[in-house]
Design an enzyme around this catalytic site. Structure first.
Site, PDB file in Angstrom:
ATOM      1  N   ARG A  14     -36.472  20.083 -17.500  1.00 21.36           N
ATOM      2  CA  ARG A  14     -35.688  21.131 -16.826  1.00 21.36           C
ATOM      3  C   ARG A  14     -36.592  22.030 -15.988  1.00 21.36           C
ATOM      4  O   ARG A  14     -36.596  23.256 -16.135  1.00 21.36           O
ATOM      5  CB  ARG A  14     -34.891  21.952 -17.840  1.00 21.36           C
ATOM      6  N   CYS A  15     -37.412  21.392 -15.191  1.00 21.50           N
ATOM      7  CA  CYS A  15     -38.288  22.174 -14.331  1.00 21.50           C
ATOM      8  C   CYS A  15     -38.781  21.280 -13.215  1.00 21.50           C
ATOM      9  O   CYS A  15     -38.569  20.087 -13.229  1.00 21.50           O
ATOM     10  CB  CYS A  15     -39.481  22.718 -15.095  1.00 21.50           C
ATOM     11  N   GLN A  38     -31.453   9.135 -14.721  1.00 23.44           N
ATOM     12  CA  GLN A  38     -31.330  10.265 -13.796  1.00 23.44           C
ATOM     13  C   GLN A  38     -31.625   9.822 -12.358  1.00 23.44           C
ATOM     14  O   GLN A  38     -31.493  10.622 -11.443  1.00 23.44           O
ATOM     15  CB  GLN A  38     -32.303  11.378 -14.188  1.00 23.44           C
TER      16      GLN A  38
END
Ligand code: CDP
Length: 778
Positions: A358-359, A211
């Site tokens: 996802r935060c 990522q």
């Protein structure tokens, strides 16, 4: 901007032409399989690879000793800890990497891994944070000089004295303990890498599920000693990341190191259970929340205390100055005078992590805590939880708003979002129906849960946010070619979020060219500008801003070419955003587009101007952005079975100006599904011996289409005042905002009988126990 442009990337995905790491096939490529420890805590006595080496196709068996030679036996984590690449002395969690088998094909590598004989001296493990901090707990990190306990770090924020005083003087106080269970992001594609060292060019290429390719290249260079320009990280299509692909894992290092040593490409692809059991987990926060309030529901102070399980190493993936991530935002959407938060973290014999699933770095835990606590307060006071929220919301005219823990919210209009959600949910009618069921002693109880969350995304201002010392800016490089078509390269790395479409839309909007005439590239450190990557919903707030600014630089240059072509003075030329054209002020009939004048930049540029039409921007955001939303969840709870069914699920989000409403809708749907998984099903657990008992998809239950209800989505638009296009992030809002709404709904169904909290995951047996304790069971 604002158009539902179809996702450009979907053509290759839905026609099977995606290119993932496992699709990378190189001539002469070897395969790597990791040998993992069956024990959670054990000293390695001996590793014998001779039976493995005797197998056909096995080329090498690597242990820490081999890596020590290259100073690669350990690697730094993103939080400045040191993690074994292959265990040198002592195993610290089950499934930890002990040895690697390199073979001609994957089958031989796997067979070889089963034949590596490792003898262990098994030690007593400790898997929960509370036991780990007891005086007589076995010491896990004896590799840290002088360490005598399992204490990892302490952290605090806010004003303790003022908060204590507010509690002493409060008319009403409430307190609740809640556990945010250990989760795993579980992306569809597991982690993997192909190390490909080219001795001819003396260059190491690593294709990897990353990522954050650029920061990974920097870390590879720092650890290996190979100069950074001799390393290329390629992150091709990534099949979901959700924070799981931010850290560097031993498998990446082993594949790269083995390729370097053996001078052949080496592929390592993780299996599902390896991914769940050994790579970055999320949450695992044991939280105590307190609110001090007036009798009519005005919140005066919030106090929180957390016990955090960080696993065997401090390997969270977050800005390095924030050991508890962005947990500071635990006062949420509410205008609270004072607040205090404290946290203790422990090492345990479990996989390391604490990543931003996802935060935005622990904002999820903070939002869960405060949104649950508001419901606890409302029930204590006998007030409608919607009214308690309205009474305490930060008001639109209070922005920019500084929270009691020192965070600067950019903009918000919380009440409008809540009102919209309540109306969409038909809130009042459901409240009547809820009462009717109680009065009639119905078999199924109704519960209504609300969450009015505020997120913090877009890390981050370089003044406060860095990863491994590199400030968290991001970048865009735009080239408009002579024919008016454009290539945008960005430092962020999409994993399904649709950047190839939305970032093209930003360029199209700023330059007035067709969205199909813009191609977006990312994921190759040789060609893309340096950026910090995609996680924490930072892409739009940071790289989206860089893209808009780079495009504006091009527009400025294009203006002088336009003036040349329009035979006018540059100061007389105007840009018309509506039509996407330059024209002479007062004479809109004479106009040129960027596409029309692109050729001029290369073939007919004004004297004295540099040819070309390109621009780069590195954007360091002045502040973060604060998206928000209100979710209303209505559930039926079966008093006989404890089953929970969703009756209605309303999500109203505000991410500022919207680039692509269809992509936003998709992001919301996916995030809500993950929120349902969190609230209802998912959990990684351990037995007393340190065995992972939730480490595969038979035991780690992901929601499927069967468990997901219809979502009703709405939106409000409150632009970010400091973002060049007024956009905030959105990808994580639903995962962050939905778990408390769901738990609030289930609690609400039983609140009339005194239930104040239900722990996640709210499986039927958990819910049924609460029904039984409250005397509600059938
Ligand atoms: O960093 P990440 O891409 O995960 O999250 P994000 O910035 O919240 O963006 C997720 C997707 O939604 C991207 O394709 C964005 O460009 C899009 N988006 C949008 O269309 N409008 C916004 N205001 C925010 C995001």
């Amino acid at each position: 901007m604002g158009e539902e442009v179809s996702r450009k990337e979907d053509r290759r995905f839905i026609t099977g032409r995606g290119n993932y790491v496992d699709d990378v096939k190189k001539p002469g490529m070897l395969h790597c399989e990791l040998v993992r420890s069956p024990h959670a805590h054990a000293r390695i006595e001996e590793i014998d690879g001779s039976r493995a080496m005797a197998l056909d196709g096995v080329v090498a068996v690597l242990t820490a000793d081999d890596l020590l030679e290259y100073d690669l036996a350990t690697m730094p984590t993103l939080m400045d800890d040191t993690q074994d690449v292959l265990v040198n002395d002592k195993v610290k969690f089950q499934s930890q990497e002990v040895a690697a088998v390199i073979a001609e094909d994957r089958y031989a590598a796997k067979d070889g891994a089963e034949k590596v004989d490792v003898s262990y001296d098994v030690l007593e493990p400790v898997v929960d944070a509370e036991t780990a901090l007891e005086d007589d707990a076995p010491l896990i990190r004896d590799d840290i000089e002088g360490k005598e306990d399992n204490h990892c770090f302490d952290w605090e924020t806010g004003d303790e004295e003022a908060t204590d005083e507010a509690f002493e003087n409060a008319a009403v106080t409430v307190e609740e303990e809640m556990f945010y269970q250990r989760l795993h992001p579980a992306p569809i594609e597991t982690c993997g890498a192909v190390g490909d060292y080219d001795p001819g060019k003396d260059k190491l290429t690593v294709h990897m599920t990353s990522q954050a390719p650029h920061i990974h290249r920097t870390l590879f260079a720092q650890v290996s000693g190979i100069p950074e320009h001799k390393i290329r990280i390629v992150s091709p299509d990534v099949g979901g990341g959700f924070g799981n692909k931010v850290p560097i894992y031993p498998g990446y290092v082993v594949a790269a190191a083995a390729s370097y040593v053996l001078e052949r490409p080496v592929k390592w692809i993780e299996e599902r259970s390896e991914n769940i059991q050994s790579t970055g987990f999320a949450r695992d926060y044991d939280m105590n929340g307190e609110i001090a309030a007036t009798e009519d529901g005005e919140i005066r102070a919030i106090r929180v205390d957390v016990l955090a399980n960080h696993g065997a190493y401090n390997a969270a993936a977050q800005p390095s100055k924030f050991p508890a991530g962005f947990f500071n935002i635990f006062t949420g959407s509410y205008d609270v005078e004072t607040a205090y938060g404290s946290l203790s973290a422990a090492y345990t014999n479990t996989a390391p992590g604490g990543i931003a699933y996802r935060c935005s770095f622990r904002v999820t835990e903070a939002v869960y805590l405060v949104e649950r606590m508001v419901k606890v307060l409302a029930d204590e006071l006998g007030m409608d939880p919607a009214d308690v929220r309205r009474r305490n919301f930060i008001q639109p005219d209070q922005f920019p708003y500084e929270s009691p823990t020192g965070w600067n919210y950019d903009s918000g209009d919380y009440e409008t979002a809540l009102d919209e959600a309540l109306e969409m949910a038909d809130y009042e009618a459901y409240r009547d129906e809820q009462q009717r069921r109680i009065d009639e002693d119905a078999d199924k109880l109704l519960g209504i849960g609300i969450s009015s969350f505020t997120e913090v995304v877009g890390a981050g201002p370089g003044k406060s946010c860095d990863i491994a010392g590199v400030e968290m800016f991001d970048s865009a490089d735009i080239r408009v070619h002579p024919t008016g078509k454009a290539t945008l390269r960005v430092g962020v790395q999409t994993q399904g979020q649709g950047h190839e479409t939305t970032f093209a839309q930003i360029v199209a909007e700023e330059l007035g060219i067709d969205v199909d005439d813009v191609v977006v590239e990312h994921g190759d450190t040789d060609t893309d500008p340096y950026g910090l990557g995609t996680y924490g919903s930072r892409s739009t707030p940071v790289a989206g801003a860089a893209t808009a600014i780079a495009a504006r630089k091009i527009r400025d240059k294009a203006k002088s070419i336009a003036a040349n072509e329009l035979e006018a003075a540059e100061e007389d030329v105007e840009w018309d955003r509506e039509s996407g054209e330059f024209h002479v002020a007062g004479a809109p009939e004479r106009s040129v587009t960027v596409t029309e004048i692109a050729a001029g930049a290369y073939m007919n540029h004004p004297g004295g101007e540099e040819p070309g039409l390109e621009a780069v921007n590195y954007y360091d955001p002045p502040e973060m952005t604060y998206p928000f939303g209100s979710y209303v969840v209505i559930v039926e709870v079966d008093r006989e079975t404890g089953e929970v069914e969703f009756e209605k699920f309303v999500a109203v989000d505000d991410c500022g100006n919207r680039i692509n409403p269809m992509i936003i809708e998709g992001q919301i749907h996916g995030g809500l599904a993950q929120g349902i998984g969190t609230a209802m099903m998912e959990q990684i657990t351990f037995d007393d011996n340190g065995n992972v008992t939730g480490g595969d998809f038979m035991n780690y239950l992901l929601p499927t289409a069967m468990e997901i209800p219809e979502f009703e989505t709405g939106h409000t638009v409150t632009p970010s005042p400091h973002h060049p296009i007024g956009a905030k992030g959105v990808g994580e809002s639903p995962t962050v905002g939905s778990p408390p709404a769901i738990v609030n709904a289930v609690v609400d169904a039983m609140a009339h009988a005194g239930v104040s909290h239900v722990e996640m995951p709210m499986t039927p047996d958990v819910v049924w126990k609460h029904l039984e304790e409250a005397g509600l069971e059938r």
